[in-house]
Design an enzyme around this catalytic site. Sequence first.
Site, PDB file in Angstrom:
ATOM      1  N   LYS A 142       0.944  -1.273   0.133  1.00  0.00           N
ATOM      2  CA  LYS A 142       0.065  -0.259  -0.128  1.00  0.00           C
ATOM      3  C   LYS A 142       1.191   1.117   0.197  1.00  0.00           C
ATOM      4  O   LYS A 142       1.404   1.888   1.024  1.00  0.00           O
ATOM      5  CB  LYS A 142      -0.984   0.280   1.344  1.00  0.00           C
ATOM      6  CG  LYS A 142      -2.005   1.218   1.043  1.00  0.00           C
ATOM      7  CD  LYS A 142      -2.674   0.778   2.251  1.00  0.00           C
ATOM      8  CE  LYS A 142      -3.664   1.822   2.397  1.00  0.00           C
ATOM      9  NZ  LYS A 142      -4.836   2.155   1.648  1.00  0.00           N
TER      10      LYS A 142
HETATM   11  N1  PPE Z   1      -8.154  -1.197  -3.133  1.00  0.00           N
HETATM   12  C1  PPE Z   1      -7.346  -0.099  -2.994  1.00  0.00           C
HETATM   13  C2  PPE Z   1      -6.882   0.694  -4.027  1.00  0.00           C
HETATM   14  C3  PPE Z   1      -7.977   0.838  -1.248  1.00  0.00           C
HETATM   15  O1  PPE Z   1      -6.858   1.687  -1.459  1.00  0.00           O
HETATM   16  C4  PPE Z   1      -7.672  -0.005  -0.604  1.00  0.00           C
HETATM   17  C5  PPE Z   1      -8.502   1.310   0.627  1.00  0.00           C
HETATM   18  C6  PPE Z   1      -8.390  -0.863  -0.475  1.00  0.00           C
HETATM   19  C7  PPE Z   1      -8.213  -1.764  -1.870  1.00  0.00           C
HETATM   20  C8  PPE Z   1      -9.865  -2.062   0.842  1.00  0.00           C
HETATM   21  O2  PPE Z   1      -8.651  -1.791   1.555  1.00  0.00           O
HETATM   22  P1  PPE Z   1      -9.063  -2.351   3.035  1.00  0.00           P
HETATM   23  O3  PPE Z   1      -8.584  -0.478   3.481  1.00  0.00           O
HETATM   24  O4  PPE Z   1      -8.052  -2.731   3.659  1.00  0.00           O
HETATM   25  O5  PPE Z   1      -9.797  -3.159   3.451  1.00  0.00           O
HETATM   26  N2  PPE Z   1      -8.494   2.590   1.381  1.00  0.00           N
HETATM   27  C9  PPE Z   1      -8.050   3.231   1.890  1.00  0.00           C
HETATM   28  C10 PPE Z   1      -7.212   4.822   1.024  1.00  0.00           C
HETATM   29  C11 PPE Z   1      -8.839   5.780   0.951  1.00  0.00           C
HETATM   30  C12 PPE Z   1      -8.576   7.048   0.980  1.00  0.00           C
HETATM   31  O6  PPE Z   1      -9.451   8.046   0.290  1.00  0.00           O
HETATM   32  O7  PPE Z   1      -7.483   7.443   1.295  1.00  0.00           O
HETATM   33  C13 PPE Z   1      -9.135   2.945   3.214  1.00  0.00           C
HETATM   34  O8  PPE Z   1     -10.257   2.928   2.693  1.00  0.00           O
HETATM   35  O9  PPE Z   1      -8.485   3.201   3.924  1.00  0.00           O
END
Ligand code: PPE
Length: 311
Positions: free
Chosen positions: A165
Site C-alpha cells: 500500500k
Molecule cells: N483498494 C484500494 C486501492 C484501497 O486504497 C483500499 C483502501 C482498498 C482496496 C481496501 O482495503 P482495506 O481498507 O484494507 O479494506 N483505501 C484506503 C484509503 C482511502 C483514501 O482515500 O485515503 C482506506 O479505505 O482506508
Amino acid sequence: MTEKGASPVRSDKIWLDGQFVPFDEARVHVLTHSLHYGYGVFEGMRCYKGEDGRSAIFRAREHIRRLFESAHILEIAIPFAVEEILKACADTVRLNNFTECYIRPIVFLGDGQMGVAARSNKVRVAIAAWPWGAYLGEEGVKRGVRLKTSSFVRFHHNSLMPHAKATGHYINSVLAVHEAQRAGYDEAMILDVDGFVAEGSGENLFVIRDGIVTTPPTTSSLTGITRDSVIAILRDQAVAVIEQRFPRDLVYIADEVFMTGTAAEVTPVREVDDRRIGAGSPGPLTRKVQEIFGAALRGREPRYKQWLYYI
Ligand code: PPE
C-alpha cells in the site's frame, strides 16, 4: 466545501517519529524524498465505539502487519517495532479524545539528499487521526453508488507491486476517481492490464450472481482487510465466495454488487456504466453483509471479537 471521498482533517496531536507534537507542528521539509518520488507506505484504519462504551481499532494488527509488509516490499526499514506502532496508534486516538475516527500511519523517506536513490535519508513515521464520515456519502451507503469503468488501467504488478500500500500507487487512483466524478459518477471501476475487473480507486469489489459471490484475486488489487473480513463473514454464513478474474459484463448482469474498504466500509453499488444492477437498490445479501460487518465493528458479534484492538 468537501469533495465526495475527501475529509477535512484536524486533531490536537500527531505522532511523529516517536513523539507527539501539536497538529500544526507536524511539518516536513519540501525536499522530503517521498514527496518528490512517491516512495512511501501507509495504512488506513478505523476506530469504533462499541456497545460497552469502549473504543477499538478494527483489525489493527492486520493493518500494521500490512504496513510492515508494504515497507518490506519497497525495501524501507521502519525504525520502530510492530508493538510500538500499534501502541502509538492507540495513543493517537486516546490523546486526541476520539472515540470514533480514522487513523493514518505513514512511513516515508525524509530530506537530506536528493535523487531517486537517496537511500541514506532518514525513514520517518507519522500517525494522524481524524473523524471521517461515509467515504462515498451517506446516500451511497443507503441507496448504493454509481460506478464508471475507468479509462485508466491498474498498474502492472511488475511495475508497481499491489501488495504494497504505497503512496505513489495512488496516482492511478486519483486519476481514475477524478475522471469518474467529473463524468458524474461516484466512483471508478478499474480494470487490470488484461481488461478484467480489478477494484475501485480505494475499495475492493464483489459481485453476487445466483447466490455465489465472486471477487477478483489480489494480483492487481490491494489485499483489502475489509475484503478479507467480508469473505470470512460470507463463508460463516455458508455463502460460497470465489476469488476469480471476471470481465466487466459479468458485473452488468450481477444480482448485487458492493465495494469494501476501511474508509468505504461496505458500500452497495446500484449502477455500473449506466446499467442498473439487480433491482437498482441494495440487495438482500449486501444488506446482510453490511449488518453483520457493522455489528462486528462495534463488538456485537462474539465470533469476530478477535478483530478488535481496544485502545
Ligand atoms: N483498494 C484500494 C486501492 C484501497 O486504497 C483500499 C483502501 C482498498 C482496496 C481496501 O482495503 P482495506 O481498507 O484494507 O479494506 N483505501 C484506503 C484509503 C482511502 C483514501 O482515500 O485515503 C482506506 O479505505 O482506508
